[in-house]
Write a protein that holds these residues in place. Structure first.
Motif, PDB file in Angstrom:
ATOM      1  N   ILE A 190       0.869  -1.147   0.073  1.00 16.59           N
ATOM      2  CA  ILE A 190      -0.203   0.061  -0.196  1.00 16.59           C
ATOM      3  C   ILE A 190       0.823   1.405  -0.184  1.00 16.59           C
ATOM      4  CG2 ILE A 190      -1.706   1.386   1.214  1.00 16.59           C
ATOM      5  CD1 ILE A 190      -2.689  -1.480   2.285  1.00 16.59           C
ATOM      6  N   GLY A 191       1.858   1.371   0.924  1.00 13.56           N
ATOM      7  CA  GLY A 191       2.616   2.666   0.951  1.00 13.56           C
ATOM      8  C   GLY A 191       3.427   2.804  -0.448  1.00 13.56           C
ATOM      9  N   ALA A 192       4.026   1.664  -0.841  1.00 15.16           N
ATOM     10  CA  ALA A 192       4.821   1.624  -2.173  1.00 15.16           C
ATOM     11  C   ALA A 192       3.943   2.409  -3.411  1.00 15.16           C
ATOM     12  CB  ALA A 192       5.249   0.331  -2.235  1.00 15.16           C
ATOM     13  N   THR A 193       2.607   1.899  -3.284  1.00 13.43           N
ATOM     14  CA  THR A 193       1.721   2.311  -4.167  1.00 13.43           C
ATOM     15  C   THR A 193       1.444   3.688  -4.237  1.00 13.43           C
ATOM     16  OG1 THR A 193       1.069   0.002  -4.486  1.00 13.43           O
ATOM     17  CG2 THR A 193      -0.433   1.891  -5.449  1.00 13.43           C
ATOM     18  N   ILE A 194       1.193   3.954  -3.035  1.00 15.47           N
ATOM     19  CA  ILE A 194       1.009   5.517  -3.048  1.00 15.47           C
ATOM     20  C   ILE A 194       2.133   6.377  -3.104  1.00 15.47           C
ATOM     21  CG2 ILE A 194       0.455   7.180  -0.871  1.00 15.47           C
ATOM     22  CD1 ILE A 194      -1.236   4.949   0.437  1.00 15.47           C
ATOM     23  N   LYS A 195       3.191   5.994  -2.760  1.00 13.81           N
ATOM     24  CA  LYS A 195       4.449   6.747  -3.135  1.00 13.81           C
ATOM     25  C   LYS A 195       4.597   7.096  -4.490  1.00 13.81           C
ATOM     26  CE  LYS A 195       9.060   6.708  -1.214  1.00 13.81           C
ATOM     27  NZ  LYS A 195      10.110   5.996  -1.179  1.00 13.81           N
ATOM     28  N   ASP A 196       4.607   5.744  -5.236  1.00 14.89           N
ATOM     29  CA  ASP A 196       4.689   5.851  -6.650  1.00 14.89           C
ATOM     30  C   ASP A 196       3.650   6.951  -7.250  1.00 14.89           C
ATOM     31  OD1 ASP A 196       6.572   3.987  -6.705  1.00 14.89           O
ATOM     32  OD2 ASP A 196       5.414   2.454  -7.205  1.00 14.89           O
ATOM     33  N   LEU A 197       2.348   6.618  -6.747  1.00 11.22           N
ATOM     34  CA  LEU A 197       1.368   7.398  -7.466  1.00 11.22           C
ATOM     35  C   LEU A 197       1.741   8.976  -7.013  1.00 11.22           C
ATOM     36  CD1 LEU A 197      -2.042   5.394  -6.737  1.00 11.22           C
ATOM     37  CD2 LEU A 197      -0.721   5.588  -8.995  1.00 11.22           C
ATOM     38  N   GLU A 198       2.053   9.146  -5.743  1.00 10.47           N
ATOM     39  CA  GLU A 198       2.161  10.783  -5.470  1.00 10.47           C
ATOM     40  C   GLU A 198       3.362  11.464  -6.236  1.00 10.47           C
ATOM     41  OE1 GLU A 198       1.008  11.924  -1.195  1.00 10.47           O
ATOM     42  OE2 GLU A 198       2.910  10.484  -1.273  1.00 10.47           O
ATOM     43  N   SER A 199       4.408  10.435  -6.602  1.00  9.04           N
ATOM     44  CA  SER A 199       5.552  10.735  -7.555  1.00  9.04           C
ATOM     45  C   SER A 199       5.030  11.282  -8.904  1.00  9.04           C
ATOM     46  CB  SER A 199       6.804  10.143  -7.133  1.00  9.04           C
ATOM     47  OG  SER A 199       6.384   8.991  -7.690  1.00  9.04           O
ATOM     48  N   LEU A 200       3.894  11.024  -9.137  1.00  6.26           N
ATOM     49  CA  LEU A 200       3.536  11.268 -10.714  1.00  6.26           C
ATOM     50  C   LEU A 200       3.340  12.655 -10.886  1.00  6.26           C
ATOM     51  CD1 LEU A 200       0.965   8.300 -11.610  1.00  6.26           C
ATOM     52  CD2 LEU A 200       3.301   8.348 -11.815  1.00  6.26           C
ATOM     53  N   ASN A 201       3.297  13.339 -12.028  1.00  2.00           N
ATOM     54  CA  ASN A 201       2.965  14.490 -12.317  1.00  2.00           C
ATOM     55  C   ASN A 201       1.555  14.975 -12.392  1.00  2.00           C
ATOM     56  OD1 ASN A 201       3.162  17.347 -12.889  1.00  2.00           O
ATOM     57  ND2 ASN A 201       3.830  17.179 -14.931  1.00  2.00           N
ATOM     58  N   LEU A 202       0.932  14.403 -11.566  1.00  2.77           N
ATOM     59  CA  LEU A 202      -0.807  14.641 -11.436  1.00  2.77           C
ATOM     60  C   LEU A 202      -1.287  15.241 -10.355  1.00  2.77           C
ATOM     61  CD1 LEU A 202      -1.649  11.046 -13.286  1.00  2.77           C
ATOM     62  CD2 LEU A 202      -1.924  13.308 -14.176  1.00  2.77           C
ATOM     63  N   ASN A 203      -0.554  15.669  -9.193  1.00  5.04           N
ATOM     64  CA  ASN A 203      -0.717  16.309  -8.184  1.00  5.04           C
ATOM     65  C   ASN A 203      -1.650  15.457  -7.148  1.00  5.04           C
ATOM     66  OD1 ASN A 203      -1.373  18.668  -6.403  1.00  5.04           O
ATOM     67  ND2 ASN A 203      -3.090  19.463  -7.580  1.00  5.04           N
ATOM     68  N   ILE A 204      -1.009  14.343  -6.929  1.00  2.68           N
ATOM     69  CA  ILE A 204      -1.970  13.271  -5.993  1.00  2.68           C
ATOM     70  C   ILE A 204      -1.368  13.321  -4.534  1.00  2.68           C
ATOM     71  CG2 ILE A 204      -2.439  10.918  -5.527  1.00  2.68           C
ATOM     72  CD1 ILE A 204      -2.011  10.482  -8.553  1.00  2.68           C
ATOM     73  N   LYS A 205      -2.330  13.577  -3.551  1.00  5.23           N
ATOM     74  CA  LYS A 205      -1.904  13.438  -2.155  1.00  5.23           C
ATOM     75  C   LYS A 205      -2.483  12.465  -1.452  1.00  5.23           C
ATOM     76  CE  LYS A 205      -0.791  18.442  -1.747  1.00  5.23           C
ATOM     77  NZ  LYS A 205      -1.443  18.878  -3.181  1.00  5.23           N
ATOM     78  N   ALA A 206      -1.827  11.788  -0.593  1.00  3.90           N
ATOM     79  CA  ALA A 206      -2.345  10.800   0.409  1.00  3.90           C
ATOM     80  C   ALA A 206      -2.902  11.466   1.364  1.00  3.90           C
ATOM     81  CB  ALA A 206      -1.258   9.784   0.628  1.00  3.90           C
ATOM     82  N   MET A 207      -4.049  10.849   1.995  1.00  4.05           N
ATOM     83  CA  MET A 207      -4.685  11.204   3.015  1.00  4.05           C
ATOM     84  C   MET A 207      -5.397  10.287   3.923  1.00  4.05           C
ATOM     85  SD  MET A 207      -7.299  13.946   0.948  1.00  4.05           S
ATOM     86  CE  MET A 207      -6.584  15.402   0.172  1.00  4.05           C
ATOM     87  N   PRO A 208      -5.456  10.769   5.376  1.00  2.14           N
ATOM     88  CA  PRO A 208      -6.041   9.663   6.043  1.00  2.14           C
ATOM     89  C   PRO A 208      -7.391   9.396   5.931  1.00  2.14           C
ATOM     90  CG  PRO A 208      -5.597  11.725   7.269  1.00  2.14           C
ATOM     91  CD  PRO A 208      -5.172  11.722   5.915  1.00  2.14           C
ATOM     92  N   PRO A 209      -8.066   8.328   6.335  1.00  6.30           N
ATOM     93  CA  PRO A 209      -9.446   7.890   5.866  1.00  6.30           C
ATOM     94  C   PRO A 209     -10.546   9.097   6.216  1.00  6.30           C
ATOM     95  CG  PRO A 209      -8.328   6.189   7.508  1.00  6.30           C
ATOM     96  CD  PRO A 209      -7.566   7.320   7.483  1.00  6.30           C
ATOM     97  N   ASP A 210     -10.463   9.711   7.493  1.00  4.20           N
ATOM     98  CA  ASP A 210     -11.578  10.646   7.572  1.00  4.20           C
ATOM     99  C   ASP A 210     -11.225  11.735   6.473  1.00  4.20           C
ATOM    100  OD1 ASP A 210      -9.295  11.343   8.958  1.00  4.20           O
ATOM    101  OD2 ASP A 210     -10.140  12.697  10.152  1.00  4.20           O
ATOM    102  N   GLU A 211     -10.075  12.236   6.002  1.00  3.52           N
ATOM    103  CA  GLU A 211      -9.954  13.242   4.967  1.00  3.52           C
ATOM    104  C   GLU A 211     -10.374  12.687   3.662  1.00  3.52           C
ATOM    105  OE1 GLU A 211      -8.871  16.390   4.596  1.00  3.52           O
ATOM    106  OE2 GLU A 211      -9.654  16.298   6.636  1.00  3.52           O
ATOM    107  N   ILE A 212     -10.008  11.333   3.409  1.00  2.13           N
ATOM    108  CA  ILE A 212     -10.518  10.870   2.205  1.00  2.13           C
ATOM    109  C   ILE A 212     -12.107  10.945   2.012  1.00  2.13           C
ATOM    110  CG2 ILE A 212     -10.588   8.174   2.242  1.00  2.13           C
ATOM    111  CD1 ILE A 212      -8.716  10.028  -0.544  1.00  2.13           C
TER     112      ILE A 212
END
Ligand SMILES: NC(=O)C1=CN([C@@H]2O[C@H](COP(=O)(O)OP(=O)(O)OC[C@H]3O[C@@H](n4cnc5c(N)ncnc54)[C@H](OP(=O)(O)O)[C@@H]3O)[C@@H](O)[C@H]2O)C=CC1
Ligand SMILES: CC(C)(CO)C(=O)C(=O)O
Length: 347
Positions: A190-212
């Protein structure tokens, strides 16, 4: 580098596939039919093209391409050739196709797989969890919720030998930092996938469950306002910035959705005031003013729309809170009428 499968090779699927490949990841598009896989491999030569036509940077237009993208069929009965376990899966199908699509590749999901849901609407991932529980499946892989406000489309006139997605509105995306309860939570991928997605040039941010949850509700409101109106008037999102009539509708709809959300989610009431929803709606319309919203694309292609998972979901929410949702409901009915009309035309 990660190994990514993308379920649904439409606008969002191609956009994410191209960005992941650009970063060097191993990327496979999972398509509905063998025919499409053949076309992609033989005619398109495994190349994805992206045309950036951001509303914010008019009239700049840039085209870039990636090669070496793989393609496989997602259909269970064609799967004898495609049994390799899936590590990270991005789901980019329409809400009405998602259950069937995920079930068609279920045998390839392991306890280590991460499944990220990028579709609009709410309740889709939970429906798949419920269906898996009904079938007493031994485990449900890590399901991670996500949402995106990027605007993109596959031009209708694009011929099948050329895969070209138009990125019409650069906006943002959010991904949950944890998997959904009821699915495997303790999974290092999960962590590795999030890291990969966050590093794309698509302005992606990870958020805790209540924020999502907040982000998903906000996006649901945006889609419940924007998508049906532009699908009815058959125009790009930017039409909603051009008249007082449109602004009045946006204001009234935001007022209605705000009171429904405040009743259902009292803790979030201070973040869902009508003017806050209005700002969120207007901001996404500005970012995506050149886009033809996904619901309009469905109507044009004479496909079903996602109205049940968007306005229908809010209507159910209102019902369960004992509230009326006249405007959201009217839009729901109008789209249903429009859907049946285009369905009859397609026959
Ligand atoms: N487009 C946009 O601007 C935005 C879209 N979204 C959301 O993202 C999601 C995807 O939208 P979008 O990319 O526009 O949709 P598209 O219709 O462009 O793409 C959906 C893809 O899913 C494929 N598909 C359907 N069923 C299956 C199946 N069983 N197996 C494999 N593939 C399948 C379709 O294949 P086929 O071509 O064979 O029908 C199609 O290529 C939606 O929930 C949408 O609301 C969110 C933000 C913006
Ligand atoms: C962000 C927006 C409104 C872009 O058109 C969208 O979500 C959609 O088309 O479904």
């Amino acid at each position: 580098m990660g190994r990514y499968h993308i379920l649904g090779a439409g606008a969002i699927g191609q956009l994410f596939a191209a960005h992941l490949r650009k970063q060097g990841h191993d990327v496979t598009l999972l398509m509905r039919s063998n025919k499409k896989v053949d076309v992609f491999n033989k005619l398109a030569k495994n190349i994805l093209h992206v045309t950036n036509i951001y509303a914010s940077q008019e009239p700049n237009k840039t085209i870039w391409s990636v090669n070496g993208v793989k393609a496989e069929t997602a259909q269970a009965n064609d799967q004898q050739n495609y049994t390799e376990p899936i590590e990270s899966l991005l789901v980019a199908t329409k809400t009405y196709s998602t259950l069937e699509a995920v079930e068609s590749i279920w045998s390839r999901l392991t306890k280590e797989s991460v499944v990220v849901f990028f579709g609009n609407g709410m309740g889709t991932a939970q429906r798949i969890i419920d269906s898996a529980k009904m079938k007493n499946l031994p485990y449900i892989p890590s399901f991670v919720l996500a949402t995106t406000s990027h605007g993109c489309l596959v031009p209708i006139d694009s011929n099948n030998s050329h895969f070209n997605v138009h990125h019409t509105g650069f906006s943002s995306a959010a991904i949950a930092s944890e998997a959904l309860p009821g699915t495997i939570i303790d999974n290092p991928r999960i962590g590795a996938t999030i890291k990969d997605l966050e590093s794309l040039n698509l302005n992606i941010k990870a958020m805790p469950p209540d924020e999502i949850e907040y982000s998903l509700l906000k996006k649901l409101a945006i889609n419940a306002v924007v998508n049906p109106i532009v699908a009815l008037v058959e125009y790009q999102n930017g039409i909603l910035l051009e008249s007082e009539n449109a602004f009045n509708m946006i204001q009234n709809l935001c007022q209605e959705i705000s009171s429904i959300y405040s009743s259902k989610y009292p803790k979030l009431a201070c973040r869902f005031k009508p003017e806050m929803l209005e700002d969120a709606v207007i901001s996404v319309i500005r970012d995506t003013k050149n886009n033809r919203a996904s619901m309009l694309q469905d109507i044009t292609k004479m496909q079903p729309t996602e109205i049940d998972a968007i306005n229908g979901f809010i209507c159910e929410m209102a019902k369960s809170a004992g509230l009326a949702a006249p405007l959201v409901t009217q839009l729901y009915h109008l789209i249903k009428i429009k859907e049946s009309k285009s369905h009859n035309k397609s026959k």
